[in-house]
Design an enzyme around this catalytic site. Sequence first.
Site, PDB file in Angstrom:
ATOM      1  N   SER A 278       0.812  -1.220   0.000  1.00 42.37           N
ATOM      2  CA  SER A 278       0.000   0.000   0.000  1.00 42.37           C
ATOM      3  C   SER A 278       0.847   1.272   0.000  1.00 42.37           C
ATOM      4  CB  SER A 278      -0.947   0.000   1.207  1.00 42.37           C
ATOM      5  OG  SER A 278      -1.840  -1.087   1.143  1.00 42.37           O
ATOM      6  N   HIS A 343       0.337   3.472   4.730  1.00 41.05           N
ATOM      7  CA  HIS A 343      -0.522   4.120   3.733  1.00 41.05           C
ATOM      8  C   HIS A 343      -0.271   5.624   3.715  1.00 41.05           C
ATOM      9  CE1 HIS A 343      -2.461   0.299   4.627  1.00 41.05           C
ATOM     10  NE2 HIS A 343      -3.331   0.457   3.627  1.00 41.05           N
TER      11      HIS A 343
END
Length: 404
Positions: A278, A343
């Site tokens: 991610s 993230h």
Amino acid sequence: MGEHPSPGPAVAACAEAERIEELEPEAEERLPAAPEDHWKVLFEKFDPGSTGYISTGKFRSLLESHSSKLDPHKKEVLLALADSHADGQICYQDFVNLMSNKRSNSFRQAILQGNRRLSSKALLEEKGLSLSQRLIRHVAYETLPREIDRKWYYDSYTCCPPPWFMITITLLEVALFLYNGVLLDQFVLQVTHPRYLKNSLVYHPQLRAQAWRYVTYIFMHAGVEQLGLNVALQLLVGVPLEMVHGATRIGLVYVAGVVAGSLAVSVADMTAPVVGSSGGVYALVSAHLANIVMNWSGMKCQFKLLRMAVALICMSMEFGRAVWLRFHPSAYPPCPHPSFVAHLGGVAVGITLGVVVLRNYEQRLQDQSLWWIFVTMYTIFVLFAVFWNIFAYTLLDLKLPPAP
């Protein structure tokens, strides 16, 4: 690893020189080997006084007389460049830059600020294109905000090399996930398996001295739900971006997001492991979305508002899943489930380094002041995180979960 999928300047120059020699019979004499010398011989035929300039009238006449043999898009760019000079002259260096596939800020400005805007039909209006030509045109409109850049990319793209970086990364992630799934006999929420963290690819705070884990964690995913979204975004966003900007630049943004993600976790969520790609995916997608917003009127991709909304919803759902999993009762106490901070690290890289890369298609990044500002900021963060990992864990007397 190539910077751009089109041929290098020297190769492009030699090919274009041969084309010009076919157009102009007078240029059939033996030319020197250096690409710039090819152009110098041709240029001097229209500049007998060696002033370093030729009149735009002569330049236009040459292009118009051979319009049936010269690539229409390159001819259009050449005419725009010629008409952009208010003094009625075109210099030798601009001539060489275009013929050699060399782009510069001054060259771009000469075209964009010229008196003659590119007035012929846009790529979208062209008919009779093959499937591969339509694909290249689609990629150009998906990623580039300026018509001049879209036409340049359409003319120069050769699929050599292909977008190998994103495809290779994706295949490795899928293969390792399937292997791990068979090994653990679990595919959904794979991360909850008690033996999951024993894999040597996962970043674990107790094993942070093993430097490879700051990158290899991307090949381990929490489950098919995380892998599916990351693979989809890598193929739908990452591959087109690599086709336009090349494996070097897109790989740089992706890896920078990956490293920033794991380092951010080691600083902000010190007891948690990290898995999933991610960080890299969010770096690319954030850069792409930010580039669309910053060039909203120039981006001609269809349904861009709806597609941006869908992308943001998908990213938010994945981020929400990661937050929920992080605070869900762990399957291997006292170690928590993987962190969601990676993230955020990817997003930070995307809206800084990533945007500079995407906004400067075929421009030298070294010439961009913002590039050096963000590279400096990134370097400072990496150095800070390294020192943090060396000293802070001991100074804070932090109780880390045992190694798996």
